[in-house]
Write a protein that holds these residues in place. Structure first.
Motif, PDB file in Angstrom:
ATOM      1  N   TYR A  45       0.823  -1.214   0.000  1.00 23.76           N
ATOM      2  CA  TYR A  45       0.000   0.000   0.000  1.00 23.76           C
ATOM      3  C   TYR A  45       0.859   1.267   0.000  1.00 23.76           C
ATOM      4  N   LEU A  46       1.999   1.209   0.649  1.00 15.92           N
ATOM      5  CA  LEU A  46       2.930   2.338   0.590  1.00 15.92           C
ATOM      6  C   LEU A  46       3.369   2.574  -0.859  1.00 15.92           C
ATOM      7  N   HIS A  47       3.737   1.495  -1.540  1.00 18.94           N
ATOM      8  CA  HIS A  47       4.179   1.616  -2.935  1.00 18.94           C
ATOM      9  C   HIS A  47       3.057   2.153  -3.827  1.00 18.94           C
ATOM     10  N   THR A  48       1.854   1.613  -3.688  1.00 17.89           N
ATOM     11  CA  THR A  48       0.770   2.056  -4.576  1.00 17.89           C
ATOM     12  C   THR A  48       0.296   3.465  -4.227  1.00 17.89           C
ATOM     13  N   PHE A  49       0.366   3.834  -2.955  1.00 19.81           N
ATOM     14  CA  PHE A  49       0.063   5.214  -2.556  1.00 19.81           C
ATOM     15  C   PHE A  49       1.099   6.166  -3.153  1.00 19.81           C
ATOM     16  N   LEU A  50       2.363   5.781  -3.095  1.00 21.04           N
ATOM     17  CA  LEU A  50       3.440   6.583  -3.682  1.00 21.04           C
ATOM     18  C   LEU A  50       3.249   6.707  -5.196  1.00 21.04           C
ATOM     19  N   THR A  51       2.904   5.606  -5.847  1.00 20.62           N
ATOM     20  CA  THR A  51       2.682   5.617  -7.299  1.00 20.62           C
ATOM     21  C   THR A  51       1.549   6.570  -7.673  1.00 20.62           C
ATOM     22  N   ALA A  52       0.438   6.465  -6.962  1.00 19.19           N
ATOM     23  CA  ALA A  52      -0.706   7.340  -7.242  1.00 19.19           C
ATOM     24  C   ALA A  52      -0.372   8.792  -6.911  1.00 19.19           C
ATOM     25  N   GLY A  53       0.349   9.003  -5.825  1.00 22.63           N
ATOM     26  CA  GLY A  53       0.711  10.365  -5.420  1.00 22.63           C
ATOM     27  C   GLY A  53       1.631  11.053  -6.409  1.00 22.63           C
TER      28      GLY A  53
ATOM     29  N   TRP B  94      -7.673  14.140  -9.437  1.00 26.29           N
ATOM     30  CA  TRP B  94      -7.641  13.273  -8.258  1.00 26.29           C
ATOM     31  C   TRP B  94      -8.311  11.932  -8.521  1.00 26.29           C
ATOM     32  N   GLY B  95      -9.324  11.912  -9.370  1.00 31.93           N
ATOM     33  CA  GLY B  95     -10.005  10.648  -9.702  1.00 31.93           C
ATOM     34  C   GLY B  95      -9.080   9.671 -10.407  1.00 31.93           C
ATOM     35  N   VAL B  96      -8.226  10.197 -11.269  1.00 29.99           N
ATOM     36  CA  VAL B  96      -7.247   9.355 -11.954  1.00 29.99           C
ATOM     37  C   VAL B  96      -6.271   8.773 -10.932  1.00 29.99           C
ATOM     38  N   ALA B  97      -5.856   9.580  -9.975  1.00 29.44           N
ATOM     39  CA  ALA B  97      -4.949   9.087  -8.928  1.00 29.44           C
ATOM     40  C   ALA B  97      -5.611   7.963  -8.131  1.00 29.44           C
TER      41      ALA B  97
ATOM     42  N   GLN C   1       3.351  -5.384 -16.263  1.00 29.72           N
ATOM     43  CA  GLN C   1       3.631  -4.076 -16.854  1.00 29.72           C
ATOM     44  C   GLN C   1       2.598  -3.721 -17.925  1.00 29.72           C
ATOM     45  N   LEU C   2       2.181  -4.708 -18.716  1.00 31.68           N
ATOM     46  CA  LEU C   2       1.147  -4.478 -19.723  1.00 31.68           C
ATOM     47  C   LEU C   2      -0.152  -4.012 -19.065  1.00 31.68           C
ATOM     48  N   LEU C   3      -0.529  -4.658 -17.967  1.00 29.00           N
ATOM     49  CA  LEU C   3      -1.749  -4.246 -17.258  1.00 29.00           C
ATOM     50  C   LEU C   3      -1.640  -2.810 -16.762  1.00 29.00           C
ATOM     51  N   HIS C   4      -0.485  -2.461 -16.187  1.00 33.58           N
ATOM     52  CA  HIS C   4      -0.299  -1.076 -15.718  1.00 33.58           C
ATOM     53  C   HIS C   4      -0.415  -0.084 -16.882  1.00 33.58           C
ATOM     54  N   LEU C   5       0.197  -0.408 -18.010  1.00 30.72           N
ATOM     55  CA  LEU C   5       0.135   0.491 -19.172  1.00 30.72           C
ATOM     56  C   LEU C   5      -1.283   0.610 -19.713  1.00 30.72           C
ATOM     57  N   LEU C   6      -2.009  -0.497 -19.742  1.00 30.24           N
ATOM     58  CA  LEU C   6      -3.405  -0.442 -20.196  1.00 30.24           C
ATOM     59  C   LEU C   6      -4.239   0.470 -19.302  1.00 30.24           C
TER      60      LEU C   6
ATOM     61  N   GLY D 201      -5.988   2.179  -6.859  1.00 30.37           N
ATOM     62  CA  GLY D 201      -6.765   0.939  -6.777  1.00 30.37           C
ATOM     63  C   GLY D 201      -6.275  -0.141  -7.717  1.00 30.37           C
ATOM     64  N   THR D 202      -6.067   0.227  -8.972  1.00 34.93           N
ATOM     65  CA  THR D 202      -5.653  -0.783  -9.945  1.00 34.93           C
ATOM     66  C   THR D 202      -4.221  -1.240  -9.700  1.00 34.93           C
ATOM     67  N   HIS D 203      -3.347  -0.331  -9.307  1.00 29.44           N
ATOM     68  CA  HIS D 203      -1.956  -0.714  -9.047  1.00 29.44           C
ATOM     69  C   HIS D 203      -1.905  -1.668  -7.851  1.00 29.44           C
ATOM     70  N   THR D 204      -2.728  -1.416  -6.838  1.00 31.33           N
ATOM     71  CA  THR D 204      -2.798  -2.307  -5.684  1.00 31.33           C
ATOM     72  C   THR D 204      -3.277  -3.693  -6.106  1.00 31.33           C
TER      73      THR D 204
END
Length: 124
Positions: free
Chosen positions: A40-48, A59-62, A90-95, A67-70
């Motif tokens: 959750y720290l990593h995905t919070f950092l990614t979204a932030g 903010w909605g995109v964040a 990585q493909l899922l993240h890019l999509l 959510g999806t990164h988690t």
């Protein structure tokens, strides 16, 4: 403008997934899966970082990225550490990032046109 926005999202992803995420975080996530606070720290950092790069009004995109990164990284923690799973992750993240761009910058009239065209193509 939208391609610069998307580039910022891609850069935020690369920065947080490959430079800011520590090996120990990945190891703990792989041991504890969704129970790992470091997931959750990593995905919070990614979204932030993504939110910081694209602007506060998105903010909605964040939230979508968080959510999806988690979910993606949590799912991946159950998989063996193979190149195939890494590439699929990585493909899922890019999509997700491309979908964020499409849904953020496609207007309602454009969606009606797209959906109308799809309906006409199915009929014939």
């Amino acid at each position: 403008m939208t391609y610069i926005w998307l580039t910022k999202l891609l850069f935020a992803h690369l920065l947080t997934d490959f430079f800011l995420q520590r090996k120990a975080w990945i190891e703990e996530r792989n041991r504890r899966h969704f129970a790992s606070p470091l997931l959750y720290l990593h995905t919070f950092l990614t979204a932030g970082v993504a939110w910081l790069f694209i602007g506060w009004s998105y903010w909605g995109v964040a939230l979508v990225i968080f959510g999806t990164h988690t979910l993606i990284d949590g799912w991946k923690s159950y998989m063996p550490p193979t190149t195939s799973y890494f590439l699929f992750d990585q493909l899922l993240h890019l999509l997700v990032l491309f979908a964020c761009r499409v849904f953020t910058f496609t207007s309602l009239p454009e969606w009606k046109t797209i959906l109308g065209d799809l309906g006409r193509n199915e009929k014939g």
